[in-house]
Design an enzyme around this catalytic site. Structure first.
Site, short mmCIF file in Angstrom:
data_model
loop_
_atom_site.label_atom_id
_atom_site.label_comp_id
_atom_site.label_asym_id
_atom_site.label_seq_id
_atom_site.Cartn_x
_atom_site.Cartn_y
_atom_site.Cartn_z
N GLY A 83 6.71 48.20 9.07
CA GLY A 83 5.30 47.98 8.75
C GLY A 83 4.55 47.36 9.91
N ALA A 84 5.10 46.29 10.46
CA ALA A 84 4.43 45.60 11.56
C ALA A 84 5.38 44.58 12.16
CB ALA A 84 3.17 44.90 11.04
N MET A 85 5.01 44.08 13.33
CA MET A 85 5.85 43.09 14.02
C MET A 85 4.97 42.01 14.62
SD MET A 85 8.88 42.20 14.83
CE MET A 85 9.21 40.64 15.67
N ASN A 102 4.68 40.06 17.14
CA ASN A 102 4.70 39.63 18.54
C ASN A 102 3.54 38.66 18.77
OD1 ASN A 102 6.66 41.79 18.96
ND2 ASN A 102 4.88 43.12 18.81
N HIS A 152 0.57 38.56 6.60
CA HIS A 152 2.00 38.31 6.79
C HIS A 152 2.30 38.06 8.27
CE1 HIS A 152 6.40 39.59 5.93
NE2 HIS A 152 6.32 39.54 7.25
N GLU A 153 1.84 38.97 9.11
CA GLU A 153 2.12 38.84 10.55
C GLU A 153 1.45 37.60 11.12
OE1 GLU A 153 4.45 40.70 11.44
OE2 GLU A 153 4.29 42.03 9.71
ZN LIG Z 1 7.79 39.51 8.77
#
Ligand SMILES: [Zn+2]
Length: 854
Positions: A274-276, A278, A308-309
């Site tokens: 979904g996403a990261m 960084n 969330h990120e």
């Molecule tokens: Zn996460």
């Protein structure tokens, strides 16, 4: 490959003697637009101290070639020091400078530096993705989360490109056909959190500023980017709007200024997850750029991921787990904060907890009943095990348990704990005890027994109401029975529901209490009129499976859709789904509930879950003798609701998509074809590009789409998304040739990118084609170890999960899986885990079918 699978022991040993002072990483990706160029130049200089001079260590590097290695001015021969996965260096000094010059490979699997060529305009795009351990595919690293260091990146790229990394760039030098981007040093961060995004991306910019308590102003430049060819679909205002609300909210809650300077969010092609998170350079899957109409559930899902990120900037990036055993320390928190933040930050997504109860928890319940389930704090011995731990336990159960902790210890104590945790461990690494200690300080509660029950044990409890009433219909006793391998302390609310004068089921009483042990009496309930429905875990405070007494279950059968409250209704839906999965409610009864009440389900996310689950109930859990009729009933229901839905509504779109998934008979397929041709219309339904592909898939799966027609659709939508859909349609055709081609495309070559591997598998594995795919079960088991050894783990995981003969539901398949497991006790534990999980799904389907047959 030797040493590719780094162990926890090795990481501990390395951390015990090394301190890393900083990395300088130089990447030259000017070759990227040339498809013939397989590699890019990567030069790493790492400065580190060693507490035991004279000793040896190694760096991690997965690269085709190393040109040179220089330690403290001394040349080391790569032919002996580099084994394909590690660079071994000996004779360390107290202070060391090590330079490794390598040729690293562009990735097609989403691991390392991924290269993508846009079919729409021929442009090339790059981005990195590393978690848990793929930075070593791009530069030489000490690949473990607790050797944090500042990173200074320099990237040379084609002149027309822009480049982003975790820090801002300090200067850009133009050369012949290229530009070199010098980035500022980062704060100390873990290797898996570093990032580079490069290409002719479309960018939208904004800015966030905030007065801090000390009177200074925090300035955060914001940006969001996507491929140029998607720019016209890119709703950057919505994305950046959620971003700003989130930054406000997390600053209020966490009382620690955002530590990473700027905040870029890149939506990148062929992304595996979904996403990261960084730091300063978050990467998202491109499906979040919506090129056709999607329901509001998709917007909510994206906003949840954005938050969330963002929560990770504190939980994960500022304070990081020491090793992957404590992955939950960041993922459970971020998952919780995604939903909590949607409400707290006052976004427009006010039903975030309904979605959480209905979808995230379903993921957790499924995972927690597999034989491979594990405590939230896991025992992760190596990187392969780490890779599989990004699962429903670490994310969704962990988040559910934090929700329970907030109910148990209070939200003030919880957030005060978070604030102290950040201040005390900023830029450091932690374990469970560090967090628990702080939460004990702030809550004044002994959390050791709570943690032992909730974090250090596996499995889900069931809570069942036991109601006795007198002749006048008054409750004489209401008790809560707890069943499970571990009996836990649960803080729950009990809801009593009755019909009001409009026929709506409304809550007439709410009783909150602690449930402990096998039987807990709800004293406050005695003397009240016996309600139509007793709903345990009302408001969804704890993590458990809810059961019902007979009278309540009867109420649901005739009136589930009449529950007025969205969350209570979602809990009821979730509970009857669990009963179905557990073989306690016949699949056809569940389908009947969906057919009767889904049409009046107001929450669009819940409706879409019901569609998925009803389809699964028919495909996997129903008696095969009833399957065809069940499928017809679903398609008829879809058509009825589609025609009755409000024109232009999300519900209309969801029913149209469900019709595409269930269409089988001539009437339904005729309408599908008519919608594609424009000869049939449904008022308000825009047959846009993604819906067109969903309709084509229905025709392809039924053998009613010609090659020319599919090729024509691709010509009209010559995009990355179009290519994926086209590939899936080809694989979904019901012919031996189509199945063979899809299988071969994945198995016989490793040229396909991750996205097309997935598309082939999705089309191949349609449950309706079980007769055509049956003959692949034997080769599947034969190939497991070979594929696991030869492919990257992302591709291998897709093969193992996607080609498992899940549709061959029967004792022979179970026996085949058992035979493979018995015959391969020494296969990689991560591979065995995946096979064991699929085998368990199969055994569950058999139990559910037996229930449905009876
Ligand atoms: Zn996460």
């Amino acid at each position: 490959m030797p040493g590719k699978n780094l162990s926890r022991d090795e990481a501990q040993q390395r951390a015990s003697i090394l301190t890393v002072d900083g990395y300088r990483v130089r990447l030259d990706v000017t070759s990227a637009p040339d498809p013939a160029a397989a590699t890019f130049r990567s030069t790493t200089t790492v400065a580190f101290r060693c507490a035991r001079p004279g000793t040896a260590t190694f760096l991690d590097l997965l690269a085709p070639a190393v040109r040179s290695i220089t330690l403290n001015g001394r040349a080391i021969d790569p032919a002996t020091a580099f084994d394909g996965a590690r660079v071994h260096v000996d004779g360390l000094a107290a202070d060391n400078v090590l330079t490794i010059d390598a040729d690293c490979a562009y990735s097609r699997t989403g691991e390392g530096l991924h290269r993508f060529v846009d079919p729409a305009d021929g442009e090339t795009y790059l981005y990195t993705h590393y978690e848990p351990a793929d930075a070593r595919r791009v530069f030489a690293t000490f690949e473990q989360p607790d050797l944090k260091a500042p990173f200074t990146f320099t990237v040379t790229a084609p002149a027309a490109w822009d480049v982003w990394s975790n820090a801002v760039h300090e200067r850009v030098d133009t050369e012949e056909g290229a530009r070199t981007w010098e980035f500022a040093p980062t704060k100390p961060i873990s290797t898996y959190l570093t990032a580079v995004v490069a290409g002719p991306y479309h960018i939208a910019r904004d800015h966030y500023s905030r007065e801090l308590p000390d009177g200074t102003t925090l300035e955060i430049p914001l940006s969001a980017m996507c491929r140029k060819s998607l720019a016209r679909h890119f709703d950057a205002d919505e994305i950046l709007g959620v971003t700003k609300l989130g930054l406000d909210f997390f600053h209020e809650q966490f009382d620690y200024p955002y530590p990473f300077g700027k905040y870029d969010q890149a939506f990148v092609p062929e992304y595996n997850i979904g996403a990261m998170e960084n730091p300063g350079c978050v990467t998202f899957k491109e499906d979040f750029v919506f090129r056709s109409k999607v329901t509001d559930a998709a917007y909510e899902g994206r906003a949840n991921v954005i938050l969330h990120e963002m929560a990770h900037m504190w939980f994960g990036d500022l304070v990081t787990m020491r090793w992957w055993d404590d992955l939950w320390l960041k993922e459970s928190f971020a998952d919780f904060m995604g939903s909590y933040g949607l409400i707290g930050a006052r976004t427009r997504y006010s039903s975030a907890w309904v979605t959480f109860a209905n979808q995230r928890k379903a993921w957790a319940y499924r995972q927690d009943q597999l034989p491979t389930t594990h405590p939230i704090t896991a025992d992760i011995r190596d990187l392969e095990a780490a890779k599989l731990n990004f699962d429903g336990i670490t994310y969704a159960k962990g988040a559910s348990v934090l929700k329970q902790l907030v109910a148990y210890a209070g939200s003030d104590a919880f957030f005060e704990g978070a604030r102290r945790y950040f201040k005390r461990h900023a830029f450091g690494n932690t374990e469970l005890a560090d967090l628990l200690g702080i939460l004990e300080e702030t809550s004044g509660r002994d959390l050791k027994s709570w943690a032992a029950a909730w974090l250090q044990t596996a499995g889900v409890d069931s809570l069942t109401p036991q109601v006795t009433a007198d002749a006048e219909g008054r409750i004489t006793e209401l008790a809560v029975l707890q069943d499970g391998a571990v009996l836990r302390p649960h803080r729950i609310a009990v809801g009593l529901y009755d019909h009001d004068s409009d026929g709506t089921l409304v809550r007439t009483a709410r009783i909150e209490l602690d449930v402990t042990g096998a039987r807990t009496v709800v004293a406050e309930a005695a003397g009240r009129p016996r309600p139509a429905l007793v709903l345990l875990n009302d408001d969804d405070l704890t993590y458990c499976k809810i059961r019902f007494d007979d009278a309540s279950l009867e109420t649901l059968r005739t009136g589930l859709g009449e529950i007025g409250d969205d969350l209570a209704r979602a809990l009821a839906w979730s509970a009857v789904w669990n009963l179905t999965r557990d073989g306690l409610m016949p699949a056809r009864d569940y389908v009947a509930l969906v057919l009767r009440f889904a049409g009046q389900e107001g929450n669009i996310g819940v409706l879409q879950s019901l569609h998925t689950q009803a389809k699964t109930a028919v495909d996997l859990y129903a008696d095969p003798a009833w399957r065809a009729e069940g499928g017809r009933l679903l398609a008829d229901g879809a058509l009825r609701e589609l025609r009755g839905a409000v024109p232009g509504s999300d519900h209309q779109l969801a029913w149209a998509r469900f019709l595409a998934q269930t269409a089988g008979g001539a009437e339904h397929l005729g309408l599908v074809r008519g919608l594609l041709a424009g000869s049939a219309r449904i008022d308000g339904l825009d047959v846009d590009q993604e819906l067109r592909w969903a309709l084509w898939l229905a025709l392809a799966a039924a053998g009613q789409a010609s090659d020319d027609e599919l090729a024509g659709e691709l010509a009209a939508d010559n995009t990355a998304g179009g290519k994926r859909q086209y590939t899936q349609c080809l694989a979904a055709r019901p012919t031996p040739e189509a199945k063979a081609a899809a299988w071969s495309a994945v198995v016989d070559s490793d040229e396909l990118p991750n996205a097309l591997v997935e598309a082939n598998i999705a089309g191949f594995a349609l449950p309706a084609h079980r007769d055509l795919t049956a003959l692949y079960a034997a080769p599947y088991f034969k190939l497991l170890e070979k594929i696991w050894a030869e492919r990257t783990i992302e591709i291998a995981m897709r093969f193992v999960g996607g080609f498992f003969p899940s549709a061959q539901i029967g004792e022979p398949t179970l026996a085949e899986a058992d035979a493979w497991l018995d015959g391969h006790p020494d296969a990689a534990p991560a591979l065995r885990r995946l096979v064991i999980e699929r085998r368990d799904d199969l055994a569950r389907a058999l139990r559910a079918q037996a229930c449905d047959r009876a």
